[in-house]
Enzyme design. Structure first.
Site, PDB file in Angstrom:
ATOM      1  CG  ASP A 293      -2.192   0.762   1.029  1.00 51.38           C
ATOM      2  OD1 ASP A 293      -2.213   1.667   0.174  1.00 51.38           O
ATOM      3  OD2 ASP A 293      -3.185   0.473   1.725  1.00 51.38           O
ATOM      4  CD1 TRP A 294       0.551   5.826  -3.406  1.00 53.89           C
ATOM      5  CD2 TRP A 294       0.171   3.627  -3.552  1.00 53.89           C
ATOM      6  NE1 TRP A 294       0.510   5.488  -4.748  1.00 53.89           N
ATOM      7  CE2 TRP A 294       0.281   4.149  -4.863  1.00 53.89           C
ATOM      8  CE3 TRP A 294      -0.059   2.268  -3.410  1.00 53.89           C
ATOM      9  CZ2 TRP A 294       0.159   3.363  -6.006  1.00 53.89           C
ATOM     10  CZ3 TRP A 294      -0.190   1.476  -4.547  1.00 53.89           C
ATOM     11  CH2 TRP A 294      -0.078   2.026  -5.818  1.00 53.89           C
TER      12      TRP A 294
END
Length: 821
Positions: A293-294
């Site tokens: 995920d970012w």
């Protein structure tokens, strides 16, 4: 130097292959869940992608290409870069020397986000309520088509199976299909097929147990650092609940899996070797690549060795030159980099993204929608039926007194409530959604609360509703940007024009001074329950909306309540009002919201949706898992979120504690009635069953876990006066201790004409009959155990019951004489 976390570093020396059954105890036999709870045993090395698996041909191509690349080129495939030439959420750079054009990664689970000329599809929670496998496939295929035409290589969704919905107030529950792992996995698998058949890599997310927004990200408050919450759970709960739908998507061939922000048993998921190397890549045989995920990466060497393949949005923080140097100094073997690159390129080949006919990476993702740009219209007129169909089938009718619905040629109707009209804007905006919800923090360095490490104390309150217009999807990265929005008010206006109906409305005068026109035959009141990524909900109902409903109901004898709800919405504040004749949980229908609703309330089609979560009478009925875990002062730095309830969430918990819900899991009304009869249970005589699976690993686990070993059938008859669809559900009571009273293990949806009888079928796989053995580290059947079968219309309306027993001889352990049937 390599971004190594001293506190949560996984062992990187002496890389031994540790089996799943031995990894927790340094080679000793596992005898309980204790070694797994709160700690994550090291599991090395990262397994290389199989050469003879599901992606065999693509893996061969990828390996051949990787063999021609320099170390720097291979490393460049593993980390995101900024690309000012497009508006993609993430980019992998091109490698011109090998003809690789790069990759565009983009949200999301309800359509391509952050661009123009795309459709606003229904949210996952809405599609889940359809209980329609075919529709789930078609929806994903349509979304994949739009993503493909926009030049998206990896669609970050639609298979969202984490969060599963443990926390009733979870801010992102609406992105997934259901609080039940079986239903979630079934629809997610169809979504993988749908999106990848369109030529785009599916990304299943968020792996794993990403069940709340509060404390999901490591934070800073002045000079203090706080780790994200540690999701602590036992091995049995992991397998029987949270991992279940991920196995479905791996079995379906998902090209990528996104690892989540939080820690799992005190190790950050994106560097958790047990989860990635041991569970995902070994036990489930996952052949794709794992992407963060970012900003979810917390180490360099450790995350690579733990099985992470790609980091977003930037590889420069921990990898890039650091990873190259780590290979050259011997900290990371180059074979690990080869496998990272191979997995990424294999997925790229598998989806045909090497084709010269591909539109081009990010070609339709404008870098700035506020400036003139080339328009790429990604829509397909053929998808209109799917978009409307999913909007219709996700509406759940939960109350309908004396057949208040469908409407019967009304002369005059009135509309009330803030949710009836379109929101005030849908222009490009730095905000999360077009509903003017303030999620802006006071910290300029952290523009969105909960996204980039802002402590909860600095977050403004999150409103329970979105008062500035009708919602069709939730907020955050799971949102979408439709080309148009068909509001309820617009749809009712068009129907009034068509029928010559007197239509009245009041969306401004929302307090107790509202008055109702004397000749109104039906009063529709529109309210909503909003949710968004970044922050959990602060309740499951709000007094303002409840008062608005009761005010109108006090004045109108036929009040119909429509709730657009991004998650569970309680209705008991007005459910028993004698003038509230109908309630529709309209959820998040996408851009055709109003059109779908009007088709339903005017009887053009019967509602057919059923709940994928339990609606309680009171918030307190959800117990300890109503609200997100918030650390105390004692554990604020290293928060410990114990999943001590095990598998007992949602209807499993309500059943175990004998709590009567307002609406049970699987509940939903139509415009007709159905009867159930003639339950039949038959074994698959061709299946010879050992206690533990014996076949080799394929994507999703042991191959024989997916064998159908029993079939259950029941007859369903439409005994009413309208054509409608029924969703028949099968629940099993599994033998053994500490098992839920019932668990969903099958469903079938069919449309029935008036008086028609159909046979509904429920194939039961070996997997569906198995429980997880911690000691054996295997799925096991219960020799001599009695399996209880329940079939009916919901989790608590089960008129048909039966049972079967798995009989055999010997010890049932797969050795000679141990097979049984």
């Amino acid at each position: 130097m390599f971004g190594k976390s001293a506190l949560f570093a996984t062992a990187s020396a002496g890389l031994l292959s540790i089996s799943a059954a031995q990894s927790a105890t340094n080679g000793s036999v596992v005898t309980s869940d204790a070694p797994f709870y709160g700690q994550s045993p090291p599991t090395y090395p990262a397994p290389e992608v199989r050469r003879d698996g599901l992606f065999a041909e693509s893996v061969a191509k990828a390996r051949a290409l990787v063999a021609t690349m320099t170390l720097e080129e291979k490393v460049n495939l593993t980390g995101g870069v900024t690309n000012p030439g497009n508006g993609c959420g993430g980019n992998i750079p091109a490698v011109p020397s090998i003809g690789f054009p790069g990759m565009c990664l983009q949200d999301g689970p309800a359509g391509v986000r952050g661009t123009d000329f795309v459709s606003g599809f229904a949210a996952g929670i809405h599609t889940g309520a359809s209980w329609n496998r075919t529709l789930a496939y078609s929806r994903a295929n349509a979304m994949g088509g739009e993503a493909y035409r926009k030049g998206v290589s990896v669609a970050l969704g639609p298979p969202v199976v984490g969060p599963l919905g443990r926390i009733a107030e979870g801010g992102r529950n609406w992105e997934g299909f259901s609080n039940d792992p079986y239903l979630s996995g079934a629809l997610a698998a169809e979504s993988v097929h749908g999106i990848q058949d369109a030529g785009v890599i599916a990304c299943t997310k968020h792996f794993i147990a990403n069940e709340q927004e509060t404390n999901r990200i490591a934070t800073r408050d002045g000079n203090k650092s706080y780790q994200s919450s540690s999701t602590n759970m036992d091995d049995k709960t992991l397998h029987e609940l949270y991992l279940w739908p991920f196995a479905d998507t791996v079995h379906a061939g998902t090209g990528s899996v996104m690892c989540s922000y939080e820690r799992f048993n005190n190790s950050y998921v994106c560097q958790n070797s047990k989860l990635i190397n041991g569970v995902l890549k070994t036990e489930l045989g996952f052949e794709g690549f794992v992407v963060t995920d970012w900003f979810a990466q917390h180490s360099g060497v450790d995350s690579s060795l733990a099985g992470l393949d790609m980091t977003m949005p930037s590889g420069a923080t921990y990898w890039a030159g650091n990873l190259t140097q780590a290979v050259r100094n011997g900290s990371v073997p180059e074979t690990r980099i080869d496998d990272q690159a191979t997995r990424i390129l294999a997925a790229w080949y598998e989806l045909g993204l090497d084709s010269k006919s591909s539109p081009g990476v990010g070609v339709g993702m404008a870098p700035n929608l506020l400036a003139p740009h080339t328009i790429v219209d990604a829509r397909d007129a053929a998808d209109a039926e799917v978009i409307l169909g999913e909007a219709i089938e996700g509406h759940v009718l939960v109350k309908n007194v004396n057949n208040a619905l469908p409407l019967k040629d009304p002369r005059a109707i009135a509309l009330y409530g803030y949710d009836a009209k379109a929101p005030d804007y849908n222009a490009p905006s730095p905000g999360l959604s077009p509903w003017s919800i303030s999620l802006q923090s006071t910290d300029a360095a952290s523009p969105i609360c909960g996204f980039y490490g802002l402590v909860a104390s600095a977050c403004p309150p999150f409103p329970i509703n979105a008062p500035n217009g009708s919602i069709w999807v939730g907020g955050g990265s799971g949102g979408n940007t439709p080309t148009y929005f068909y509001s309820p008010f617009q749809a009712f206006s068009e129907r009034a024009f068509q029928d010559g109906t007197q239509l009245l409305w009041d969306f401004e005068n929302v307090n107790t001074t509202s008055t109702v026109y004397g000749n109104t035959e039906a009063c529709f009141i529109f309210i909503n329950a909003m949710a968004s990524e970044g922050i959990d909900r602060s309740g499951l109902h709000d007094n303002f909306s409840d008062s608005l409903v009761n005010n109108i109901a006090d004045q109108c004898s036929n009040t119909i309540v429509v709730v657009h709800n991004a998650g569970i919405a309680l209705v008991d504040a007005y459910y028993d009002h004698p003038n509230v004749t109908a309630i529709i949980l309209a959820q998040l229908p996408g851009q055709d919201s109003g059109r779908a609703l009007v088709d339903i309330v005017y009887g053009e089609i019967s509602p057919s949706g059923k709940l994928t979560y339990t609606v309680a009478k009171n918030e307190s009925d959800y117990g300890a898992i109503l609200s997100p875990y918030r650390p105390s002062a004692q554990d604020a730095i290293y928060p410990q979120d114990d999943f001590s309830e095990g598998v007992y969430i949602d209807y499993r918990a309500f059943d175990a504690q004998n709590i009567e819900p307002r609406f049970e899991f699987g509940f939903g009304l139509t415009y007709t009635n159905f009867t159930y009869s003639n339950l039949r249970i038959s074994s698959n005589s061709s299946a010879t069953l050992s206690q533990y699976p014996t076949d080799g690993i394929i994507p999703g686990g042991h191959a024989d876990l997916w064998d159908v070993v029993y079939n259950v059938y029941a007859d369903v008859k439409n005994t009413g006066e309208a054509i409608a669809a029924e969703i028949a559900q099968l629940y099993l009571g599994l033998p053994g201790n500490d098992q839920p009273i019932r668990q969903l293990r099958g469903f079938d949806k069919q449309w029935l004409d008036v008086g028609e009888t159909v046979t509904m079928g429920f194939p039961l796989r070996r997997r569906d009959l198995s429980t997880w053995s911690v000691e054996a580290q295997q799925w096991e059947l219960a020799p001599g155990g009695t399996y209880k079968v329940y079939v009916g219309a919901s989790s608590r309306n089960l008129p048909l019951t039966g049972s079967f027993t798995l009989r055999g001889s010997g010890n049932g352990n797969g050795t000679a004489g141990g097979y049984w049937k």
